[in-house]
Design an enzyme around this catalytic site. Structure first.
Site, PDB file in Angstrom:
ATOM      1  N   LYS A  93      39.103  65.769  57.876  1.00 29.26           N
ATOM      2  CA  LYS A  93      40.236  65.456  58.733  1.00 29.26           C
ATOM      3  C   LYS A  93      39.754  64.525  59.859  1.00 29.26           C
ATOM      4  O   LYS A  93      38.691  64.767  60.430  1.00 29.26           O
ATOM      5  CB  LYS A  93      40.789  66.751  59.334  1.00 29.26           C
ATOM      6  CG  LYS A  93      42.243  66.728  59.694  1.00 29.26           C
ATOM      7  CD  LYS A  93      42.770  68.172  59.871  1.00 29.26           C
ATOM      8  CE  LYS A  93      44.271  68.182  59.960  1.00 29.26           C
ATOM      9  NZ  LYS A  93      44.827  69.543  59.958  1.00 29.26           N
ATOM     10  N   GLU A 100      54.105  83.026  57.315  1.00 29.36           N
ATOM     11  CA  GLU A 100      55.004  83.665  58.289  1.00 29.36           C
ATOM     12  C   GLU A 100      55.610  84.951  57.722  1.00 29.36           C
ATOM     13  O   GLU A 100      55.815  85.920  58.456  1.00 29.36           O
ATOM     14  CB  GLU A 100      56.116  82.690  58.689  1.00 29.36           C
ATOM     15  CG  GLU A 100      55.680  81.544  59.598  1.00 29.36           C
ATOM     16  CD  GLU A 100      55.038  80.389  58.851  1.00 29.36           C
ATOM     17  OE1 GLU A 100      54.946  80.445  57.613  1.00 29.36           O
ATOM     18  OE2 GLU A 100      54.617  79.425  59.529  1.00 29.36           O
ATOM     19  N   ARG A 120      61.662  81.124  57.442  1.00 31.38           N
ATOM     20  CA  ARG A 120      60.935  81.549  56.230  1.00 31.38           C
ATOM     21  C   ARG A 120      60.707  83.051  56.227  1.00 31.38           C
ATOM     22  O   ARG A 120      60.473  83.649  55.187  1.00 31.38           O
ATOM     23  CB  ARG A 120      59.597  80.796  56.166  1.00 31.38           C
ATOM     24  CG  ARG A 120      58.829  81.074  54.944  1.00 31.38           C
ATOM     25  CD  ARG A 120      57.834  80.019  54.592  1.00 31.38           C
ATOM     26  NE  ARG A 120      58.443  78.829  53.989  1.00 31.38           N
ATOM     27  CZ  ARG A 120      57.709  77.768  53.668  1.00 31.38           C
ATOM     28  NH1 ARG A 120      56.432  77.765  53.943  1.00 31.38           N
ATOM     29  NH2 ARG A 120      58.257  76.712  53.111  1.00 31.38           N
TER      30      ARG A 120
HETATM   31  C1  LIG Z   1      55.983  77.045  57.117  1.00 28.50           C
HETATM   32  C2  LIG Z   1      55.167  76.197  58.062  1.00 28.50           C
HETATM   33  N1  LIG Z   1      54.409  76.799  58.990  1.00 28.50           N
HETATM   34  C3  LIG Z   1      53.687  76.063  59.860  1.00 28.50           C
HETATM   35  C4  LIG Z   1      53.719  74.680  59.808  1.00 28.50           C
HETATM   36  C5  LIG Z   1      52.949  73.859  60.833  1.00 28.50           C
HETATM   37  N2  LIG Z   1      51.930  73.049  60.203  1.00 28.50           N
HETATM   38  C6  LIG Z   1      52.084  71.768  59.962  1.00 28.50           C
HETATM   39  S1  LIG Z   1      50.774  71.079  59.225  1.00 28.50           S
HETATM   40  C7  LIG Z   1      49.925  72.549  59.301  1.00 28.50           C
HETATM   41  C8  LIG Z   1      48.519  72.643  58.795  1.00 28.50           C
HETATM   42  C9  LIG Z   1      48.465  72.190  57.364  1.00 28.50           C
HETATM   43  O1  LIG Z   1      47.133  72.315  56.918  1.00 28.50           O
HETATM   44  P1  LIG Z   1      46.781  71.674  55.515  1.00 28.50           P
HETATM   45  O2  LIG Z   1      47.805  72.044  54.530  1.00 28.50           O
HETATM   46  O3  LIG Z   1      45.379  72.059  55.238  1.00 28.50           O
HETATM   47  O4  LIG Z   1      46.940  70.109  55.746  1.00 28.50           O
HETATM   48  P2  LIG Z   1      45.991  69.149  56.616  1.00 28.50           P
HETATM   49  O5  LIG Z   1      46.699  68.985  57.944  1.00 28.50           O
HETATM   50  O6  LIG Z   1      44.661  69.810  56.739  1.00 28.50           O
HETATM   51  O7  LIG Z   1      45.938  67.868  55.838  1.00 28.50           O
HETATM   52  C10 LIG Z   1      50.699  73.533  59.847  1.00 28.50           C
HETATM   53  C11 LIG Z   1      50.268  74.938  60.045  1.00 28.50           C
HETATM   54  C12 LIG Z   1      54.540  74.093  58.820  1.00 28.50           C
HETATM   55  N3  LIG Z   1      54.656  72.747  58.736  1.00 28.50           N
HETATM   56  N4  LIG Z   1      55.225  74.864  57.962  1.00 28.50           N
HETATM   57 MG   LIG Z   2      43.621  71.174  55.628  1.00 30.63          MG
END
Ligand SMILES: Cc1ncc(C[n+]2csc(CCOP(=O)(O)OP(=O)(O)O)c2C)c(N)n1
Ligand SMILES: [Mg+2]
Ligand SMILES: CC(=O)[C@@H](O)[C@H](O)COP(=O)(O)O
Length: 626
Positions: free
Chosen positions: A277, A361, A389
């Protein structure tokens, strides 16, 4: 080079030797654009080579490419002809920060709620199969964080059951959500990442024996056996999914080779890409909190973000730490958003009383129910829109059992530039139907502190607080109490024309409106209910005799506090018109919060104008022609 790319066909035509330059240009543009407007810089810097490879191997949009959560689709947008749009990223009328079907045929999923991509992929692939479109492949890119969401495993279970389902799942494994990704799956994925024994053995065989074919072939068989032992991707293969990897997600040619191999399977397959990242921009790579997951505007040279000032989340964070010191039964739960929801300081102070459940969640709420059954008082902090959710869990696992769980909804109301699925415009409506649930909306930091304390003192059912994104509102002290409500403004008459009910931070716009109305000769009382469920019976008396009751809430207009006030007055046989001023019940296009609030008429001036018109109509009601 980037400026000449109008679509994936242009990417396919580039020679392999040109791709590092393309990747460099992409990274430069990402940093420049996010420095100006803010955005998901870290996630997108991590998928530059991965996205190039996807678009060189597959034929978007005939081969749909689905981006889980969608925050990491900037590179996809650049490679599908939208580089010019990054001059207005996330701005009103400009490029959305997420896939947008209105923007491009290459975009499929606009919802930014995580862990959905594999379900879309399952459905799309089954549709292609049923329609005989056997040459199409669905590509789903899902992060290691999103893989901690339950929906992803529901989808994997279904995808794996259909051996000829043409789905290529690219696991973008950078080891992080915002913070390092938690849980058993994450540690399993990391075991796939770090167990170099298999890769080192491979290198040895290639180096030492590569030119001795007979030996090399013999060892090839051993290598396969060894791989099954020390590269434990068996979890996926036991599910019935082929597994390719782990692949260096920044080695574009290796990614291409893996994706071509995966496409050839013509069945469900996982390509496990290891990425970083923030790759290529050192302030992001070294940002220990979240590797520039979604910074605001920042100084390009240093990565220094513009100061945000004290936000609502900070007030919650500080008060929860104080509560934690006083109440050892108070525990905190986050769904992979420890810092963004303000729980990091609580976690520092009480590491054993803080639980990060991943992007889960639903599990968070029912685990909270268990914690409450065990004699604790959980505080679950989520963004308002993500509570959707876990609604059934709140209703049936927490409220049905009358359990003392406090849910704190951050980013409630209009959030704005994160698009339609991020606005927290649903909770004041959804929560109205939960029996025994108490719902509070603080208007400023002082009330947030008060109401949080009142909430954690409730022992016979769930309590919910909600507050918006951004700077905390200035304190407004009540002129007097009215039951449990705060009276914030009273005109110099005991028979005012209008009762203005300001829900939480909307009280500030109501005070501005009351001043403007006064200048028009319309007198208005402003009250802040503090607890909007159940409503205070004193509201009935305050409403009786008024020409209009105006309820102002940063929530969808349907089924929110305004409707609850109408129901309260109707049940009390008080015949006073109630007007609800809120968010129109449709999906809002992205723009800054202030721009949207103005656009939908929730500023003091707009309220004054609309209330003046409503009172005038009451004064001389239009008599419909007989
Ligand atoms: C249901 C839900 N909960 C929380 C979020 C907030 N959120 C957005 S991106 C993220 C992290 C995603 O991590 P990953 O899938 O590993 O993607 P990366 O950012 O590492 O590419 C979160 C928790 C969301 N978008 N949807
Ligand atoms: Mg990730
Ligand atoms: C994609 C996602 O759900 C979050 O990263 C979202 O961008 C929230 O951003 P803030 O934390 O800045 O409100």
């Amino acid at each position: 080079m980037l400026g000449s790319i109008e679509g994936p066909h242009d990417v396919k035509r580039l020679a392999a030797g040109e791709l590092p330059r393309l990747a460099g240009e992409i990274r430069d543009l990402l940093v420049d654009s996010c420095a100006r407007f803010g955005g998901h810089l870290g996630p997108n810097l991590g998928v530059v080579e991965l996205t190039i490879a996807v678009h060189r191997v597959f034929d978007s949009p005939r081969d749909p490419v689905i981006w889980d959560t969608g925050h990491q689709a900037y590179v996809h947008k650049l490679l599908t002809g939208r580089a010019a749009g990054f001059d207005a990223l996330k701005q009103e009328g400009g490029l959305s920060g997420y896939p947008s079907r209105a923007e491009s045929e290459h975009d499929f999923v606009e919802n930014s709620h995580a862990s959905t991509a594999l379900s879309y992929a399952d459905g799309l692939a089954k549709a292609f199969k049923l329609r005989g479109e056997r040459d199409r492949t669905v590509v789903a890119v899902i992060g290691d964080g999103a893989l901690t969401g339950g929906m992803a495993w529901e989808a994997l279970n279904n995808i794996a059951a259909v051996k000829d389902l043409p789905v290529v799942i690219v696991v973008n494994d950078n080891g992080r959500s915002y913070s390092p990704t938690i849980g058993g799956l994450a540690s399993h994925l990391s075991s796939l990442r770090v167990d170099r024994r298999y890769e080192d053995m491979l290198e040895f065989v290639k180096d030492k024996l590569g030119n001795v074919p007979v030996l090399y072939d013999a060892l090839h068989g051993i290598k396969k056996g060894v791989k099954d032992v020390i590269a434990p991707q068996a979890m996926f293969e036991d599910l019935g999914l082929k597994y390719v990897g782990p692949i260096d997600g920044h080695d574009e040619q290796a990614m291409e080779a893996a994706l071509r191999k995966a496409r050839g399977f013509r069945g469900p397959v996982i390509v496990h890409a290891l990425t970083q990242k923030g790759r290529g921009y050192s302030p992001a790579e070294n940002h220990d909190e979240d590797q520039f997951h979604s910074p605001g505007a920042f100084d390009r040279a240093t990565g220094a973000e513009k100061p945000k000032g004290r936000i609502w989340t900070d007030v919650f964070s500080d008060e929860l730490v104080r509560l934690g010191k006083e109440r050892e039964d108070v525990v905190a739960i986050t769904a992979a958003m420890l810092h963004p929801t303000g729980l990091a300081r609580f976690a520092d102070a009480f590491p054993d009383r803080t639980y990060d459940v991943g992007i889960a969640e639903q599990h968070a709420l029912t685990s909270a129910a268990g914690l409450a059954m065990g004699g604790l008082h959980p505080v679950v902090a989520v963004y308002a829109t993500f509570l959707n959710r876990a609604f059934d869990q709140l209703l049936m696992d927490v409220a049905l059992h009358r359990l003392p769980v406090t849910v704190v909804l951050d980013r409630a109301g209009v959030t704005g530039d994160d698009g339609a699925s991020h606005n927290g415009m649903w909770d004041l409506s959804l929560l109205q139907i939960v029996p025994g649930l108490r719902l509070a909306v603080p208007r400023d930091g002082e009330r947030l502190t008060e109401l949080l304390r009142e909430a954690v003192d409730v022992t016979d059912g769930p309590t919910v607080l909600r507050f918006p994104k951004g700077p905390v509102a200035e304190a407004v002290e009540p002129v007097r109490k009215l039951g449990g409500m705060d009276v914030l403004h009273e005109p110099g008459t005991d028979d005012p024309d209008v009762l203005l009910v300001g829900v939480g931070p909307m009280a500030h716009a109501c005070l501005e409106a009351a001043t403007l109305l006064d200048a028009q000769g319309i007198t208005a009382t402003v009250v802040d209910p503090r607890w909007v469920k159940p409503l205070d019976e004193a509201l009935v008396g305050a409403a009786t005799g008024r020409r209009l009751v105006a309820v102002v809430e940063d929530n969808g207009r349907v089924g929110g506090v305004g409707d609850a006030v109408s129901r309260l007055l109707r049940d009390a046989d008080v015949d006073v018109p109630v007007r609800t001023f809120g968010i129109p019940q449709h999906f809002l296009d992205h723009a800054k919060r202030a721009v949207i609030l103005s656009r939908i008429g929730l500023t003091g001036q707009d309220l004054a104008r609309q209330i003046t018109e409503a009172v005038a109509r009451r004064a001389s009601p239009v008599v419909s022609p007989s």
